[in-house]
Design a protein around this motif. Structure first.
Motif, PDB file in Angstrom:
ATOM      1  N   THR A 260      23.235   0.706  51.677  1.00 28.25           N
ATOM      2  CA  THR A 260      24.535   0.701  52.357  1.00 28.25           C
ATOM      3  C   THR A 260      25.690   0.605  51.367  1.00 28.25           C
ATOM      4  N   SER A 261      25.417   0.089  50.155  1.00 31.69           N
ATOM      5  CA  SER A 261      26.467  -0.048  49.130  1.00 31.69           C
ATOM      6  C   SER A 261      26.533   1.156  48.201  1.00 31.69           C
ATOM      7  N   LEU A 262      25.597   2.092  48.374  1.00 29.69           N
ATOM      8  CA  LEU A 262      25.542   3.256  47.481  1.00 29.69           C
ATOM      9  C   LEU A 262      25.569   4.555  48.291  1.00 29.69           C
ATOM     10  N   PRO A 263      26.668   4.812  48.997  1.00 29.09           N
ATOM     11  CA  PRO A 263      26.723   6.013  49.833  1.00 29.09           C
ATOM     12  C   PRO A 263      26.640   7.310  49.031  1.00 29.09           C
ATOM     13  N   TYR A 264      27.220   7.321  47.817  1.00 31.44           N
ATOM     14  CA  TYR A 264      27.167   8.549  47.025  1.00 31.44           C
ATOM     15  C   TYR A 264      25.729   8.852  46.611  1.00 31.44           C
ATOM     16  N   LEU A 265      24.966   7.812  46.281  1.00 34.59           N
ATOM     17  CA  LEU A 265      23.563   8.003  45.931  1.00 34.59           C
ATOM     18  C   LEU A 265      22.762   8.511  47.125  1.00 34.59           C
ATOM     19  N   CYS A 266      23.042   7.954  48.311  1.00 32.78           N
ATOM     20  CA  CYS A 266      22.378   8.441  49.520  1.00 32.78           C
ATOM     21  C   CYS A 266      22.711   9.913  49.765  1.00 32.78           C
ATOM     22  N   ALA A 267      23.971  10.266  49.542  1.00 31.80           N
ATOM     23  CA  ALA A 267      24.385  11.660  49.704  1.00 31.80           C
ATOM     24  C   ALA A 267      23.706  12.551  48.673  1.00 31.80           C
ATOM     25  N   LEU A 268      23.495  12.020  47.472  1.00 26.73           N
ATOM     26  CA  LEU A 268      22.824  12.791  46.432  1.00 26.73           C
ATOM     27  C   LEU A 268      21.383  13.100  46.836  1.00 26.73           C
TER      28      LEU A 268
ATOM     29  N   PRO B 238      27.112  16.428  46.219  1.00 26.96           N
ATOM     30  CA  PRO B 238      26.840  15.353  47.183  1.00 26.96           C
ATOM     31  C   PRO B 238      28.038  15.044  48.073  1.00 26.96           C
ATOM     32  N   GLU B 239      29.234  15.383  47.609  1.00 24.42           N
ATOM     33  CA  GLU B 239      30.443  15.083  48.391  1.00 24.42           C
ATOM     34  C   GLU B 239      30.391  15.700  49.786  1.00 24.42           C
ATOM     35  N   ARG B 240      29.651  16.795  49.941  1.00 21.11           N
ATOM     36  CA  ARG B 240      29.630  17.459  51.242  1.00 21.11           C
ATOM     37  C   ARG B 240      29.014  16.560  52.329  1.00 21.11           C
ATOM     38  N   TRP B 241      28.286  15.525  51.932  1.00 19.18           N
ATOM     39  CA  TRP B 241      27.636  14.638  52.900  1.00 19.18           C
ATOM     40  C   TRP B 241      28.419  13.347  53.137  1.00 19.18           C
ATOM     41  N   LEU B 242      29.511  13.146  52.427  1.00 22.32           N
ATOM     42  CA  LEU B 242      30.252  11.887  52.537  1.00 22.32           C
ATOM     43  C   LEU B 242      31.168  11.927  53.757  1.00 22.32           C
ATOM     44  N   ASP B 243      30.722  11.289  54.832  1.00 19.75           N
ATOM     45  CA  ASP B 243      31.546  11.222  56.033  1.00 19.75           C
ATOM     46  C   ASP B 243      31.753   9.788  56.493  1.00 19.75           C
ATOM     47  N   GLY B 244      31.283   8.813  55.688  1.00 16.35           N
ATOM     48  CA  GLY B 244      31.463   7.412  56.033  1.00 16.35           C
ATOM     49  C   GLY B 244      30.543   6.902  57.112  1.00 16.35           C
ATOM     50  N   GLU B 245      29.598   7.721  57.538  1.00 15.33           N
ATOM     51  CA  GLU B 245      28.749   7.306  58.660  1.00 15.33           C
ATOM     52  C   GLU B 245      27.301   7.726  58.504  1.00 15.33           C
ATOM     53  N   ASN B 246      27.053   8.959  58.013  1.00 22.89           N
ATOM     54  CA  ASN B 246      25.701   9.514  58.066  1.00 22.89           C
ATOM     55  C   ASN B 246      25.050   9.738  56.704  1.00 22.89           C
ATOM     56  N   GLU B 247      25.654   9.206  55.643  1.00 19.93           N
ATOM     57  CA  GLU B 247      25.074   9.429  54.316  1.00 19.93           C
ATOM     58  C   GLU B 247      23.641   8.897  54.217  1.00 19.93           C
ATOM     59  N   SER B 248      23.377   7.781  54.848  1.00 19.19           N
ATOM     60  CA  SER B 248      22.055   7.162  54.753  1.00 19.19           C
ATOM     61  C   SER B 248      21.088   7.654  55.824  1.00 19.19           C
TER      62      SER B 248
ATOM     63  N   LEU C 171      12.678   8.306  47.719  1.00 12.03           N
ATOM     64  CA  LEU C 171      13.537   9.105  46.842  1.00 12.03           C
ATOM     65  C   LEU C 171      14.769   8.320  46.416  1.00 12.03           C
ATOM     66  N   PHE C 172      15.330   7.535  47.329  1.00 17.56           N
ATOM     67  CA  PHE C 172      16.504   6.730  46.973  1.00 17.56           C
ATOM     68  C   PHE C 172      16.191   5.793  45.815  1.00 17.56           C
ATOM     69  N   LEU C 173      15.076   5.090  45.903  1.00 18.78           N
ATOM     70  CA  LEU C 173      14.715   4.163  44.835  1.00 18.78           C
ATOM     71  C   LEU C 173      14.468   4.895  43.522  1.00 18.78           C
ATOM     72  N   ALA C 174      13.700   5.975  43.578  1.00 25.89           N
ATOM     73  CA  ALA C 174      13.402   6.715  42.347  1.00 25.89           C
ATOM     74  C   ALA C 174      14.681   7.268  41.730  1.00 25.89           C
ATOM     75  N   PHE C 175      15.528   7.903  42.529  1.00 29.94           N
ATOM     76  CA  PHE C 175      16.733   8.529  41.989  1.00 29.94           C
ATOM     77  C   PHE C 175      17.710   7.487  41.445  1.00 29.94           C
ATOM     78  N   SER C 176      17.948   6.437  42.220  1.00 33.66           N
ATOM     79  CA  SER C 176      18.932   5.446  41.787  1.00 33.66           C
ATOM     80  C   SER C 176      18.483   4.751  40.504  1.00 33.66           C
ATOM     81  N   ARG C 177      17.208   4.444  40.399  1.00 38.80           N
ATOM     82  CA  ARG C 177      16.719   3.734  39.214  1.00 38.80           C
ATOM     83  C   ARG C 177      16.642   4.649  37.995  1.00 38.80           C
ATOM     84  N   LEU C 178      16.258   5.895  38.192  1.00 45.18           N
ATOM     85  CA  LEU C 178      16.241   6.831  37.064  1.00 45.18           C
ATOM     86  C   LEU C 178      17.653   7.116  36.566  1.00 45.18           C
ATOM     87  N   ILE C 179      18.581   7.282  37.471  1.00 45.96           N
ATOM     88  CA  ILE C 179      19.976   7.502  37.074  1.00 45.96           C
ATOM     89  C   ILE C 179      20.521   6.290  36.327  1.00 45.96           C
TER      90      ILE C 179
END
Length: 531
Positions: A367-375, A430-440, A466-474
């Motif tokens: 919930t604190s990483l919306p850009y990562l969720c969008a990625l 990833p910006e195309r998914w940033l709507d403040g509601e559905n990123e996750s 995928l969220f865990l793998a991507f966020s930790r690798l980044i």
């Protein structure tokens, strides 16, 4: 008198040969007409009185085979196949294909997928029978290709496992396995693509069979070969486009031996994973798992036999590991091709976890990483690991926006075209998914997990994986190209490195963080080991 007799005899012979020729020609033409009638696709057959089929336009084909030969040629190369599926969007939001004796309607936009697969899922939920992919190769047991009546039992079992509170417990397993992934990246960076597969298989192995993965690289490669062979078989053989051929006497089915051998290899491969688990259950040493507590438990209502249970377990491991593996390869490719979004994602993770390697991101950070969720969603959209979702078959005639589709029409989600149904679709944004509601919400606006009743029940597990793998690798690693590459050619089923990559740990602080966490979870030595 002799002349007259000779003349009559000659005339009779000519008449006989002419009659024979005409009879043979009539038989030949009649056979062609009969074959064409038998294998005529639905949209070419006359409807009942008072109706008239109306379907979207589509590409021209050839007699009898329709568009099958074009489709099969395109499938030989992943880039050609992507271009072929993309080109079908030129016919509009839907395109009709004559596929042997079948009628396909490709769904090329997110809107029509939502309308026909989700909103009309009560009509379009069935699967067509595939005598090779489901019958001979899978012995009727790969559940996601089964007809709804049989599939519903498997769906019920998996639904309780992969949703709700179970997702949270799976998240704990994902955190452990992702730590081993980081440590393996750190200590054996050249094998990065192999680490992706071990990570995804390890997770599903624990969820389904209850044990940490101790398989060798050779055993994993064998499983991946089984999965790859099965995927290539789906809509990859001529018989499934002419399923009427399955009714022929077996002696007239020369293809059976080949596909029965493939089915035997798959069965034996699955058995090597299944039998040890059965033995541990019998001995009372098995850990909690889907297999122990549901599939092999006498107190549950699971109605299947031993083969049903094995295929359900191993098909879930297969699908739940191979698609994330391919998505992780796409993630690395995107990092090479579009470094700017990954810089933004790192800045977001640094803000939450500290740029000084304070801690690793975890599931609670979503919930604190919306850009990562969008990625995560953008990776799935940008280069879909499943370019075409297996077809949904309608169970009754269906009217939609002026079209009339006959019952039995097969609706196919064109994953490539749906993924391109966005502005500036070729860019990784990833910006195309940033709507403040559905990123996750990974299934919101994406159809690569399927849709309607047949949506993949494990999509939430895949998202957190995928969220865990991507966020930790980044957070911990830098990616750079180690040679020329083409970001259209991902070589998903290539045995070696799919494209040249050099990755380095971000700095000594992040290296220490990885080693400390690996020691804490007890996975450091296994991460260093070469299986």
């Amino acid at each position: 008198m002799d002349l007259t007799y000779s003349y009559l005899l000659q005339t009779f012979r000519q008449f006989t040969w002419t009659s024979a020729f005409l009879s043979a020609a009539a038989l030949f033409i009649g056979s062609i007409v009969a074959v064409r009638e038998i294998f005529k696709p639905l949209h070419y057959k006359k409807p009942i009185k008072g109706k008239r089929w109306k379907l979207p336009p589509g590409p021209a084909g050839v007699p009898l085979f329709g568009n099958v030969l074009q489709f099969q040629r395109a499938r030989r190369d992943e880039v050609d196949f992507t271009k072929y599926l993309s080109s079908l969007a030129s016919f509009g939001e839907m395109a009709t294909l004559h596929m042997g004796s079948k009628t396909w309607v490709l769904l090329n936009s997110n809107r029509v997928v939502d309308e026909l697969i989700s909103k009309r899922g009560s009509v379009t939920h069935e699967r067509p029978y595939m005598p090779v992919a489901l019958g001979l190769v899978s012995r009727g047991n790969r559940f996601f290709l089964q007809e709804t009546k049989r599939w519903a039992d498997a769906r019920r079992v998996l639904h309780h496992l992969l949703t709700g509170s179970a997702v949270k417990s799976c998240g704990q397993l994902q955190e452990l396995e992702s730590v081993q992934l980081l440590a393996a990246y750190l200590h054996r960076p050249r094998e990065w693509y192999s680490h992706h597969y071990r990570y995804s298989v390890s997770l599903m192995h624990q969820i389904i069979l209850g044990e940490r993965l101790l398989k060798s690289t050779g055993e994993l490669d064998h499983l991946r070969g089984i999965i790859g062979g099965f995927i290539q078989c789906i809509n990859g053989n001529m018989i499934d486009f002419f399923p009427q051929l399955d009714a022929l006497p077996k002696v007239l089915q020369p293809w059976r031996k080949r596909y029965e051998r493939m089915g035997q290899i798959h069965w034996e491969g699955f058995r090597t994973w299944w039998e040890p688990l059965k033995q541990s259950v019998a001995e009372g040493t098995a850990m909690p798992s889907l297999a122990r507590d549901v599939l092999l438990c006498k107190d549950t209502k699971y109605p299947g036999g031993d083969d049903d249970a094995m295929y359900l377990a191993m098909s879930t491991i297969s699908a739940g590991s191979d698609n994330p593996r391919m998505a992780m390869n796409v993630f690395v490719m995107a990092a090479l091709s579009y470094p700017e979004p990954f810089g933004k994602a790192r800045a977001e993770v640094d803000r939450v976890c500290g740029h000084d390697a304070n801690r690793l991101p975890d599931v609670d950070d979503m919930t604190s990483l919306p850009y990562l969720c969008a990625l995560v969603k953008e990776v799935i959209r940008w280069r879909p690991s499943v370019p075409m979702i297996p077809q949904h078959q309608s169970i009754q005639d269906l009217e939609f926006e002026g079209y009339l589709f006959p019952a039995g029409t097969e609706f196919v989600i064109n994953g490539v075209a749906a993924g391109q149904d966005f502005p500036d679709a070729e860019s990784f944004s990833p910006e195309r998914w940033l709507d403040g509601e559905n990123e996750s919400k990974v299934s919101h606006g994406l159809w690569h997990f399927g849709g309607g009743r047949r949506i993949c029940v494990g999509y939430k597990i895949a998202q957190t994986e995928l969220f865990l793998a991507f966020s930790r690798l980044i957070y911990c690693f830098d990616f750079a190209a180690a040679g020329p590459y083409d970001n259209l050619r991902l070589r998903h089923y290539h045995a070696g490195e799919p494209f040249p990559v050099e990755m380095k740990v971000r700095n000594p602080d992040h290296e220490q963080l990885i080693n400390n966490q690996a020691e804490r979870f007890g996975v450091l030595e296994s991460a260093k080991a070469k299986f």
